[in-house]
Design an enzyme around this catalytic site. Structure first.
Site, PDB file in Angstrom:
ATOM      1  N   ASP A 152     -30.586 -67.849 -57.058  1.00 59.10           N
ATOM      2  CA  ASP A 152     -29.539 -68.707 -56.499  1.00 59.10           C
ATOM      3  C   ASP A 152     -30.059 -70.063 -56.018  1.00 59.10           C
ATOM      4  O   ASP A 152     -29.264 -70.958 -55.722  1.00 59.10           O
ATOM      5  CB  ASP A 152     -28.859 -68.022 -55.300  1.00 59.10           C
ATOM      6  CG  ASP A 152     -27.870 -66.950 -55.713  1.00 59.10           C
ATOM      7  OD1 ASP A 152     -27.601 -66.828 -56.925  1.00 59.10           O
ATOM      8  OD2 ASP A 152     -27.365 -66.241 -54.827  1.00 59.10           O
ATOM      9  N   LYS A 184     -22.652 -70.673 -49.857  1.00 59.21           N
ATOM     10  CA  LYS A 184     -21.924 -70.757 -51.123  1.00 59.21           C
ATOM     11  C   LYS A 184     -20.993 -69.565 -51.236  1.00 59.21           C
ATOM     12  O   LYS A 184     -21.176 -68.516 -50.595  1.00 59.21           O
ATOM     13  CB  LYS A 184     -22.871 -70.803 -52.318  1.00 59.21           C
ATOM     14  CG  LYS A 184     -23.823 -69.599 -52.470  1.00 59.21           C
ATOM     15  CD  LYS A 184     -23.222 -68.373 -53.109  1.00 59.21           C
ATOM     16  CE  LYS A 184     -24.237 -67.226 -53.259  1.00 59.21           C
ATOM     17  NZ  LYS A 184     -23.595 -65.929 -53.590  1.00 59.21           N
TER      18      LYS A 184
END
Length: 284
Positions: A140, A14
């Site tokens: 996350d 990401k």
């Protein structure tokens, strides 16, 4: 008859397209506003269900047990404990993403483990239930479980799906390990960026509140970012050390990569608003 190996479960990287720090909570965690987007560069995992409860991990990382390895096993163990599943799994990790660096590789590996084993073990937890398990392991992890580009608030767990453009990125991984804990504990880290509405944040120039501090302490990050800014709008992801430049066309990113100084490591990837993990989930 031994179980078949379920192959090619992706764990994508990401980028934090922006990262604002709005304050510090009483428990020490920081209030954030950030925008997550996946890129088409992934670790890959294979799984085999076993009748006994042991969890066995194999990795291509020359026997080095890294944080992401431990997180994979912790994720699998948490799913066992939550569901009462009495079997286990053998897991193979093909580590392709740079370790650390702000790309979320360890969190993504854990998320893929939860999603894949929930299917293969037939434990039938919902996405929200998996995300709750994931959040206990790392802030996350939920975004990787949900699998869509997202605006995140809180410590990063409150997610709202968004659909930013999907440009090409040149990602540079400086030869530096930045400790996330050290960054968030540093007294010089700005913690007072005003909270803004998502529409305002999506339309204004994007920035990373951690970048100035990290650049001042890590000359390798400063050098990589300085070089990249010559070619494209660029900034740091997460707490670093990786930096990325944004290009509208793949050829532009590849042309810049071809000029990358020999002492730097980089790769080109495209932004993805839908995680390849979600696509894989629909296959046997």
């Amino acid at each position: 008859m031994p179980a078949a190996i379920s192959r090619n479960w992706p764990a994508p990287a990401k980028l934090n397209l922006f990262l604002h720090i709005n304050g510090r909570r009483a428990d020490g965690y920081h209030e954030l506003q950030t925008l997550f987007q996946f890129i088409d560069c992934c670790d890959m995992l294979d799984f085999k269900v076993t009748e006994t409860p042991e969890l066995i991990l194999h990795s291509n990382m020359s026997g080095v047990v890294a944080d992401s390895d431990n997180l994979i096993l912790r994720a699998a163990k948490s799913l066992q404990q939550t569901t009462g599943f009495n079997g286990g799994a053998e897991i193979w990790l093909d580590k392709r993403l740079p370790m650390g660096g702000g790309l979320g590789g360890g969190s993504s590996d854990a998320a893929t483990t939860l999603v894949a084993l929930n299917k293969l073990w037939h434990t039938q937890l919902s996405t929200e239930e998996l995300a709750k398990i994931g959040l206990k392991l790392g802030a996350d992890i939920p975004v990787f479980i949900h699998g869509f580009a997202a605006f995140a608030e809180g410590v990063g767990e409150r997610l709202q799906a968004v659909n930013p453009s999907e440009p090409w990125y040149l990602v540079i991984a400086p030869d530096a390990h930045v400790s996330t804990a050290d960054v968030f504990q540093d007294p010089l880290l700005p913690r007072d960026t005003p909270k803004l509405a998502i529409d305002t944040l999506m339309s204004q120039p994007w920035a990373n509140d951690c970048q100035k501090l990290v650049v001042s302490k890590y000359p390798q990050v400063a050098k990589a970012l300085g070089w990249l800014l010559e070619y494209a709008p660029s900034r740091m992801t997460g707490t670093g050390a990786c930096v990325f430049g944004e290009f509208t066309q793949q050829q532009q990113a590849l042309a810049a990569l071809a000029k990358l100084p020999s002492e730097m490591q980089g790769f080109v990837a495209q932004g993805m608003n839908l995680s390849p993990l979600i696509t894989r989930l629909s296959h046997p």
